[in-house]
Design an enzyme around this catalytic site. Sequence first.
Site, mmCIF file in Angstrom:
data_model
loop_
_atom_site.group_PDB
_atom_site.id
_atom_site.type_symbol
_atom_site.label_atom_id
_atom_site.label_comp_id
_atom_site.label_asym_id
_atom_site.label_seq_id
_atom_site.Cartn_x
_atom_site.Cartn_y
_atom_site.Cartn_z
ATOM 1 N N VAL A 1 -62.934 -56.793 47.105
ATOM 2 C CA VAL A 1 -62.168 -57.744 47.910
ATOM 3 C C VAL A 1 -61.558 -58.841 47.033
ATOM 4 C CG1 VAL A 1 -62.312 -59.484 49.737
ATOM 5 C CG2 VAL A 1 -63.488 -57.300 50.008
ATOM 6 N N THR B 1 -68.500 -62.914 47.227
ATOM 7 C CA THR B 1 -69.589 -62.364 46.424
ATOM 8 C C THR B 1 -70.600 -61.539 47.206
ATOM 9 O OG1 THR B 1 -71.037 -64.261 46.781
ATOM 10 C CG2 THR B 1 -69.551 -64.363 44.883
ATOM 11 N N VAL C 1 -66.299 -60.513 60.900
ATOM 12 C CA VAL C 1 -66.395 -59.586 62.030
ATOM 13 C C VAL C 1 -65.056 -58.875 62.177
ATOM 14 C CG1 VAL C 1 -66.873 -59.323 64.494
ATOM 15 C CG2 VAL C 1 -67.945 -61.188 63.217
ATOM 16 N N ALA D 1 -63.237 -57.233 59.995
ATOM 17 C CA ALA D 1 -62.337 -57.357 58.839
ATOM 18 C C ALA D 1 -61.074 -58.137 59.184
ATOM 19 C CB ALA D 1 -62.010 -55.980 58.262
ATOM 20 N N GLY E 1 -66.349 -44.677 50.204
ATOM 21 C CA GLY E 1 -66.480 -46.139 50.099
ATOM 22 C C GLY E 1 -66.614 -46.818 51.452
ATOM 23 N N GLU F 1 -72.254 -48.537 52.472
ATOM 24 C CA GLU F 1 -72.841 -49.267 51.343
ATOM 25 C C GLU F 1 -73.470 -48.245 50.396
ATOM 26 O OE1 GLU F 1 -72.739 -52.659 51.128
ATOM 27 O OE2 GLU F 1 -71.538 -52.602 52.956
ATOM 28 N N ASP G 1 -75.976 -54.690 59.508
ATOM 29 C CA ASP G 1 -74.593 -55.161 59.407
ATOM 30 C C ASP G 1 -74.049 -55.553 60.792
ATOM 31 O OD1 ASP G 1 -71.864 -55.193 58.028
ATOM 32 O OD2 ASP G 1 -71.570 -53.630 59.557
ATOM 33 N N LYS H 1 -73.103 -59.315 62.484
ATOM 34 C CA LYS H 1 -71.810 -59.612 63.105
ATOM 35 C C LYS H 1 -72.004 -60.203 64.500
ATOM 36 C CE LYS H 1 -69.195 -56.247 60.420
ATOM 37 N NZ LYS H 1 -68.909 -54.826 60.259
#
Length: 803
Positions: free
Chosen positions: A469, A542, A596, A598, A651, A654, A665, A669
């Site tokens: 990103v 990060t 949430v 993207a 990809g 994870e 995940d 969210k």
Amino acid sequence: MSHSETHILKFGGSSLKNASLINQSANIVAGHMQKAHPIVVVSAIGGVTDTLIELTNLDQKTEHKSCRIINDLELRHRRIFDEVASVSHPNRGDLQDLFGRLRTTFDDKSLKSEHYQAWKDQILSIGERASALIFSAALSEQQIESTAHESSHFVKTDSTFGKARVQRDATRKLIRKFINQSQAVPVITGFIGSNEKQQITTLGRSGSDYSAGLIADALDADHLEIWTDVDGVLTADPRWVPDAESIEQLSFGDISELSAHGARVIHPKTIQPIQNKKTTVLVKNSYNPEHPGTLITSDFDTNGSLKTIAITGPFVRLQIDQKYAYDLFEKLNKWSADNPNTKPIEFRQQSEFEAVRFSLKQSFFEDIKEQLSAWAAKQNTLFNLDDNLYKVKKFSNQFNKGEQLSGRVISLLAKNNIQPLHTERNYDERFISFLLPEDEARRAAHLINNAISKTKPVIDLFIAGTGAVGKTLLNQLNKLKTTDIEFRLIGTCNSRNTLWNTDGINLDTTLNWDEAEQTNWDTLLDKLTKNQHRDLIFVDATGSEEVARLYPKLFANTIHVVTPSKLANTFEQSFFDKLQSLIQKHHSSFNYETTVGAGLPVISTIEELQSTGNKITEISGVVSGTMTYLFNQLEQDVPFSKAIADARKKGYAEPDPRDDLSGEDVARKFLTLARTLGIKIEREELQVESLIPKELKDVDGKTFLGKLSDYDSEWKQRIRSAQERNETLRYTGKLKDGNITIGIESVPQDSPLGQLKGTDNLIQIYSEFYNQTPLVIQGPGAGKEVTAAGVLSDILKTVEQLT
Ligand code: ADP
Ligand code: ASP
Ligand code: MG
């Protein structure tokens, strides 16, 4: 010579610092000779007046230094002379005599003790007298006939040594008499005059500008050019605001007001003698002669373009119990009366019950410190003292036109957590002034300058994380075309290295990590919070917990955060609350739209619905692109283990697919959504169905992937039985009545959820207005391009909130 125009060319000390600058200045004079009769006014060579002042400050203990100081000064002048003129020029002898006179005056103990100020002015006059001799000789070298003049012969003043007042009529007549325009080019000393006893006086620091104004008036000059070391009059003092920009044009009124209030580019009185004339004034830069500089004319209609900042100081602020205030006020007045060059006092009392405040020039305070302490001891009281304070004054013509502007400046400072000790706004004046400690004054000046500058404001960015990103974001930033703002990437880092460049890292070339330093979050934070001159946005790309835990410190320093990382919002509820209160208190902003869905506008939609009073009753749907992909594969008979392996390869999942399969995940969210709505809820309160078989929860990654195929048939069975009912499986979440449930749901194949493809997300928002059919947000919920684009749009949103 019979030219129709008269041009006064004044060269400041900074334009005469060395031989090449003097030669350049002489060339400028030559250039004017084509069309006009030039008259030159010079300051002392740069730094010389300061050295002469130092000389006059020597006391018995330090007097032995005088010989060396005078010898050095003489040597400096002689060297420059020999570089710009021929040794046979008669001025060389005059220069030598002048330094002889300096030595005699310096040793004149009786004058020094009887009339120190007169003695001092005689010494200070040497600087201008020496530079006039040198400049005139430099013109001869260029075949320009020229004569050096000492202005003490025609600038008549009273006897206020150090800051003498000029007798205008007498001076005008004498200038006309002495400076005969048909002669050689006159080179006249600035700064000095003489009283009725023919004693030399000086006009105050930077007084040569004033001398030039007096000469322009007496000779009815068409044009006055002031050569200095900046591109004309700037929007702020460049030593405080390096970004300050040159102002194209100003009126006489504007410049007089600016310089009177501390924009010390020219002496405040420069324009006074010519204020009723049509003389054009041009301020030019000897270090950048091509720059057009600032044109100042009598009748220019600034019409709102007078936008500048002046900074004055240092000041001290005294606070004292009001019982003693009146007495102190009297004392301060008395002490300052002995000291005519300091107009010290502002008398401020906020309310009847508060301490009374005085602000005074720090230099004046230093002079009276002992008397003041003695006074306080006698009264048996104490005063409170803040020192190193500066006044930041913002000028604008628009102040006369309404209050809006002052409101804007005040809220700009408030937004950046700058709280002035004192704010001053006089009814009919064209400025607002803020009293601040030095660092804050610098920051305020930067912020205001940014806000008023005619070019776009600059926003600083720091990007932490150079993974998928972060890297994509850097590319997108480089391609971004903004017309109204400029981003400056002051630094970027990953867990190992940090790159800094306060002027902005060039994004056209690949990052040069050879110049990087090792990443250390404490030093990084230190650097970000100190020397912060502009609005700064910290982008956290990060996914590191350590970085997320830095946010409180960032917010407390009004550094804004944009992140796609879900961590900070999903630690303990108390951490979330702390962030919110810091954001409020310090006017920071926090944008996390990409946490949430993207690039989908989920957070902003719910915030907007809420802010318009539309209560949200339920949020549900699929917020994991990985899960959409997985169940799509199962629908097509792909075995569970293969679908997961493929998701990893593409990809979507994870590296350890358990991070997705556990539901963590999705849980984060939904936790973010709930907290954004203001619901207090801890992670443990969520009911989350995990897709990880119990037996494989704690095995290592490799064993996990190897064993997955054991579950293929079970999953085949589950999807088949759903399909037999014309349904299919989706991994969904629901937030309702303060509860969050997450897990596998069987939905009709032809429903919007059942139709989901690719890595799409689908979020349904039910509210009081949308209570039958929900507001649906659908689209790709993963991928580095959409996420980076979402982060960029959060950055732009932050800027919008700031400006
Ligand atoms: P000179 O030697 O030419 O007389 P000065 O040092 O007296 O030069 O004045 C020029 C300086 O004034 C600049 O170098 C700058 O630091 C300072 N200055 C303060 N405010 C302003 C402003 N608003 N615009 C330009 N210069 C300013
Ligand atoms: N030389 C004097 C000073 O330094 C006057 C001037 O430069 O205008 O203040
Ligand atoms: Mg000056």
